[in-house]
Design a protein around this motif. Structure first.
Motif, PDB file in Angstrom:
ATOM      1  N   ARG A   5      -4.258   6.666   4.418  1.00  0.00           N
ATOM      2  CA  ARG A   5      -4.026   7.107   3.041  1.00  0.00           C
ATOM      3  C   ARG A   5      -4.216   8.624   2.908  1.00  0.00           C
ATOM      4  O   ARG A   5      -3.343   9.324   2.397  1.00  0.00           O
ATOM      5  CB  ARG A   5      -4.973   6.372   2.090  1.00  0.00           C
TER       6      ARG A   5
ATOM      7  N   LEU B 291      -7.705   3.325  -5.788  1.00  0.00           N
ATOM      8  CA  LEU B 291      -7.492   3.369  -4.336  1.00  0.00           C
ATOM      9  C   LEU B 291      -6.293   2.503  -3.977  1.00  0.00           C
ATOM     10  O   LEU B 291      -5.425   2.898  -3.222  1.00  0.00           O
ATOM     11  CB  LEU B 291      -8.732   2.842  -3.603  1.00  0.00           C
ATOM     12  N   VAL B 292      -6.247   1.318  -4.537  1.00  0.00           N
ATOM     13  CA  VAL B 292      -5.192   0.380  -4.135  1.00  0.00           C
ATOM     14  C   VAL B 292      -3.958   0.485  -5.039  1.00  0.00           C
ATOM     15  O   VAL B 292      -4.049   0.953  -6.133  1.00  0.00           O
ATOM     16  CB  VAL B 292      -5.684  -1.088  -4.150  1.00  0.00           C
TER      17      VAL B 292
ATOM     18  N   TYR C 274      -6.661   2.479   4.252  1.00  0.00           N
ATOM     19  CA  TYR C 274      -7.296   3.186   3.139  1.00  0.00           C
ATOM     20  C   TYR C 274      -8.191   4.329   3.589  1.00  0.00           C
ATOM     21  O   TYR C 274      -8.265   5.360   2.930  1.00  0.00           O
ATOM     22  CB  TYR C 274      -8.093   2.209   2.269  1.00  0.00           C
ATOM     23  N   HIS C 275      -8.872   4.149   4.713  1.00  0.00           N
ATOM     24  CA  HIS C 275      -9.866   5.147   5.079  1.00  0.00           C
ATOM     25  C   HIS C 275      -9.365   6.217   6.056  1.00  0.00           C
ATOM     26  O   HIS C 275     -10.050   7.211   6.271  1.00  0.00           O
ATOM     27  CB  HIS C 275     -11.141   4.459   5.544  1.00  0.00           C
TER      28      HIS C 275
ATOM     29  N   MET D 242       0.840  -1.206   0.000  1.00  0.00           N
ATOM     30  CA  MET D 242       0.000   0.000   0.000  1.00  0.00           C
ATOM     31  C   MET D 242       0.875   1.257   0.000  1.00  0.00           C
ATOM     32  O   MET D 242       0.561   2.246  -0.664  1.00  0.00           O
ATOM     33  CB  MET D 242      -0.946  -0.013   1.204  1.00  0.00           C
TER      34      MET D 242
ATOM     35  N   TYR E 184     -17.197  -1.100   6.099  1.00  0.00           N
ATOM     36  CA  TYR E 184     -16.551  -1.186   4.785  1.00  0.00           C
ATOM     37  C   TYR E 184     -16.513  -2.657   4.399  1.00  0.00           C
ATOM     38  O   TYR E 184     -15.559  -3.367   4.702  1.00  0.00           O
ATOM     39  CB  TYR E 184     -15.131  -0.610   4.840  1.00  0.00           C
TER      40      TYR E 184
ATOM     41  N   MET F  44      -5.900  -3.088   6.410  1.00  0.00           N
ATOM     42  CA  MET F  44      -6.110  -2.493   5.083  1.00  0.00           C
ATOM     43  C   MET F  44      -7.211  -1.446   5.107  1.00  0.00           C
ATOM     44  O   MET F  44      -7.092  -0.373   4.511  1.00  0.00           O
ATOM     45  CB  MET F  44      -6.424  -3.585   4.060  1.00  0.00           C
TER      46      MET F  44
ATOM     47  N   MET G 193     -11.948   0.031  -5.851  1.00  0.00           N
ATOM     48  CA  MET G 193     -10.564  -0.154  -5.423  1.00  0.00           C
ATOM     49  C   MET G 193      -9.587   0.310  -6.497  1.00  0.00           C
ATOM     50  O   MET G 193      -8.462   0.681  -6.184  1.00  0.00           O
ATOM     51  CB  MET G 193     -10.314  -1.601  -5.056  1.00  0.00           C
TER      52      MET G 193
END
Ligand code: AMP
Ligand code: MG
Length: 430
Positions: free
Chosen positions: A337, A429-430, A333-334, A232, A371, A329, A426
């Motif tokens: 990131r 995002l990923v 991400y939330h 990530m 999520y 993860m 994703m």
């Protein structure tokens, strides 16, 4: 640099024991600051980097009025709205070559796409529309002034910012910068992020593979979080400092946190932040800086630690993530990131939510954000989504099979089959 407690004091209904996702993000976004420091790189090396300053255009792009089509450059004043007009061709203008001809009344010039508009002309009639009789060019009625031309500066104007500081450089920006004749640009320096896993039950894959450590015994597991975290962070363009697995030992933990804080802008750990966790991770985090421990009203990923820790005169933002692989993860991400992108100087950190029709019933209790991992597809002319199966926070397969998060908002209850739901792709995002 603002203290965490000052940021928190500005947040309404702050409850660390049941913090809504939006509140948590509000604290994080006000807390983290962009890093100082930039480097000057050649245009192509700026791909995926963030502009450190506005790029002001030194020129107009295009530099001159030019033809957008192959045809004839004419004087609009010569044309008629209700009758054909015969003009005399006096020469040809090519792209990249200077055109010496100057069109007077009743005259026109053959032009190629990209050719500078010959002096005297202001309009281009495409070749398919005209009739040729020797040197006479017959133009039909109904043309519009300046049609099929590109105006000087219509793309970018000299002296105006063509790109703003904080912009991510993508392929379009590379081309745009090149179109200005700029060969080197200032970008923010890369973010340095140190990370490690905590837990006595963890076996490090590299150590086991090299024979330095024994394979997992009953109850022990391979450390997977360092691999997802590494991936990530790479995708975000960070410089990563992998500090391995740190045992649940106060001396080792203190040394690891101090070393991470000394060398990085941000430190990310996984594990050891749960309620009643029988280890020293939380203690060490709190000892080395200003750290708050949250229970976030979300699933997966409830426990999390946020703060700043010190090491060797440097300080780093700390993100203490939960231990469960999916929770790592999701919280990355939330929360992380967006924080890291902010530190990189990015202005645009939010990703769009799109609506899709739920293929099934999705159970959900109001009062927390979920999520869930979903598969979005196009079925019978519309976007539909279903879950990937078991949604346990340890089931990493749910992330691997998913192409989106199904975002179930704080106040939202269960979703009936056929109801619309919000989905975050994703991709991107990923
Ligand atoms: P913790 O928050 O430390 O209690 O960890 C919660 C769960 O996540 C436990 O089942 C841990 O074994 C698991 N876990 C913690 N760290 C890792 C890791 N690095 N890789 C895989 N699983 C982990
Ligand atoms: Mg643990």
């Amino acid at each position: 640099m603002s203290a965490l407690k000052d940021v928190i004091s500005c947040i309404s209904d702050y409850d660390p024991e049941a913090l809504p996702v939006e509140r948590a993000n509000q604290v994080i976004r006000s807390f983290v600051q962009p890093v100082a420091g930039f480097e000057t790189v050649a245009v192509r090396a700026a791909l995926d980097r963030v502009l450190a300053e506005d790029i002001v255009s030194p020129i107009d792009v295009p530099a001159h009025d030019n033809s957008a089509m192959d045809g004839w450059a004419v004087r609009f004043a010569d044309l008629s709205q209700n009758a054909e007009v015969a003009l005399t061709e006096i020469g040809t203008a090519y792209a990249g070559k200077e055109c010496k001809e100057k069109a007077g009344p009743g005259q026109c010039v053959r032009v190629m796409t990209g050719a500078v508009m010959p002096e005297g002309t202001d309009t281009v009639v495409i070749q398919e529309l005209v009739k040729i009789e020797g040197k006479r060019v017959i133009v039909p009625p109904g043309q519009e002034r300046a049609q099929n031309t590109r105006r000087a500066g219509e793309d970018l104007q000299a002296g105006k910012p063509a790109l703003n500081a904080g912009t991510l450089v993508r392929p379009a920006e590379l081309g745009l910068i090149a179109s200005l004749g700029i060969a080197r640009v200032n970008v923010r320096r890369r973010l340095r992020v140190a990370f490690f896993s905590t837990g006595d039950e963890l076996r490090s894959l590299d150590e086991v593979a090299s024979g330095a450590a024994a394979p997992p015994k009953k109850g022990e597991i391979y450390d997977s979080n360092r691999y997802t975290l590494w991936g990530m962070l790479q995708r975000l363009g960070c410089e990563v400092i992998d500090m391995g697995v740190v045992r649940d030992d106060p001396v080792l933990l203190e040394a690891a946190f101090a070393r991470a804080a000394a060398s990085a802008d941000a430190v990310i750990t996984s594990g050891g932040v749960s309620v009643g966790e029988a280890d020293y991770t939380k203690q060490m985090m709190a000892k080395l800086g200003e750290v708050v421990f949250w229970k976030i009203a979300m699933r997966p990923g409830r426990p999390m630690a946020i703060g700043r820790i010190e090491g060797a005169g440097n300080s780093a933002y700390l993100f203490g993530l939960p231990g469960n692989p999916v929770a790592v993860m999701v919280t990355f991400y939330h929360f992380v990131r967006g924080a890291l992108l902010t530190m990189m100087g990015r202005k645009d950190t939010d990703l769009p939510l799109v609506r899709a029709k739920s293929e099934t019933l999705i159970r959900k209790k109001p009062g927390r954000t979920e999520y869930q991992r979903g598969i979005l597809r196009r079925a019978d002319g519309e976007w539909t989504v279903r879950l990937t199966g078991a949604q346990g926070s340890g089931i990493l397969r749910s992330m691997s099979e998913a192409n989106c998060f199904v975002v179930l908002h704080h106040e939202q209850g269960s979703v009936k089959p056929g109801d619309p739901v919000d989905v975050m792709l994703m991709e991107g995002l990923v």
